[in-house]
Design a protein around this motif. Structure first.
Motif, PDB file in Angstrom:
ATOM      1  N   UNK A 106      -3.264  -2.528  -4.509  1.00  9.31           N
ATOM      2  CA  UNK A 106      -3.202  -2.452  -3.043  1.00  9.31           C
ATOM      3  C   UNK A 106      -3.988  -1.253  -2.513  1.00  9.31           C
ATOM      4  N   UNK A 107      -3.910  -0.130  -3.207  1.00  8.92           N
ATOM      5  CA  UNK A 107      -4.641   1.053  -2.763  1.00  8.92           C
ATOM      6  C   UNK A 107      -6.148   0.808  -2.854  1.00  8.92           C
ATOM      7  N   UNK A 108      -6.608   0.270  -3.970  1.00 12.14           N
ATOM      8  CA  UNK A 108      -8.043  -0.011  -4.109  1.00 12.14           C
ATOM      9  C   UNK A 108      -8.510  -1.062  -3.112  1.00 12.14           C
TER      10      UNK A 108
ATOM     11  N   UNK B 106      -2.988   0.470   6.357  1.00 15.02           N
ATOM     12  CA  UNK B 106      -1.649  -0.055   6.054  1.00 15.02           C
ATOM     13  C   UNK B 106      -1.548  -0.447   4.580  1.00 15.02           C
ATOM     14  N   UNK B 107      -2.594  -1.050   4.049  1.00 14.76           N
ATOM     15  CA  UNK B 107      -2.605  -1.431   2.642  1.00 14.76           C
ATOM     16  C   UNK B 107      -2.515  -0.202   1.734  1.00 14.76           C
ATOM     17  N   UNK B 108      -3.241   0.850   2.072  1.00 12.46           N
ATOM     18  CA  UNK B 108      -3.197   2.079   1.279  1.00 12.46           C
ATOM     19  C   UNK B 108      -1.812   2.707   1.334  1.00 12.46           C
ATOM     20  N   UNK B 109      -1.228   2.771   2.514  1.00  8.98           N
ATOM     21  CA  UNK B 109       0.102   3.378   2.674  1.00  8.98           C
ATOM     22  C   UNK B 109       1.148   2.581   1.900  1.00  8.98           C
ATOM     23  N   UNK B 110       1.109   1.253   1.993  1.00  9.71           N
ATOM     24  CA  UNK B 110       2.064   0.422   1.261  1.00  9.71           C
ATOM     25  C   UNK B 110       1.895   0.623  -0.242  1.00  9.71           C
TER      26      UNK B 110
ATOM     27  N   UNK C  33       2.721  -0.097 -11.866  1.00  4.97           N
ATOM     28  CA  UNK C  33       1.564  -0.043 -12.759  1.00  4.97           C
ATOM     29  C   UNK C  33       0.424  -0.934 -12.278  1.00  4.97           C
ATOM     30  N   UNK C  34       0.725  -2.100 -11.744  1.00  2.10           N
ATOM     31  CA  UNK C  34      -0.320  -3.067 -11.383  1.00  2.10           C
ATOM     32  C   UNK C  34      -0.496  -3.265  -9.877  1.00  2.10           C
TER      33      UNK C  34
END
Length: 89
Positions: A65-67, A29-33, A59-60
């Motif tokens: 969130x993806x990492x 979910x964090x990666x998708x967001x 940019x930030x």
């Protein structure tokens, strides 16, 4: 006798426990967001510059969130679901 042992050994068990899957879903979910927040910001007209592509969110926040999501996925994979808490006796 040998066949019975093979049947007992071949019982299907999940590799991960319930806790692992919860963390995997949170990470996904964090990666998708993060990717949703990163998308957009383009202009339909190539002659018009849209400064929203340089927003703080794209940019930030979104790459963070993806990492973070990938980090949670690694944690979910390495988490041992069969770990029993040792009580002090």
């Amino acid at each position: 006798m040998g066949e019975q042992k093979r049947n007992e050994a071949s019982k299907s068990e999940f590799i991960f426990g319930k806790k692992n899957y919860k963390f995997m879903l949170i990470g996904l979910a964090s990666i998708v967001i993060g990717f949703i927040l990163m998308s957009g910001g383009g202009s339909d007209d190539p002659n018009v510059f849209d400064p929203s592509i340089f927003s703080w969110t794209r940019i930030r926040l979104a790459p963070t969130l993806v990492l973070l999501g990938f980090g949670i996925q690694v944690y979910a994979i390495l988490l041992n679901p069969n770990k029993e808490k040792k009580s002090k006796s």
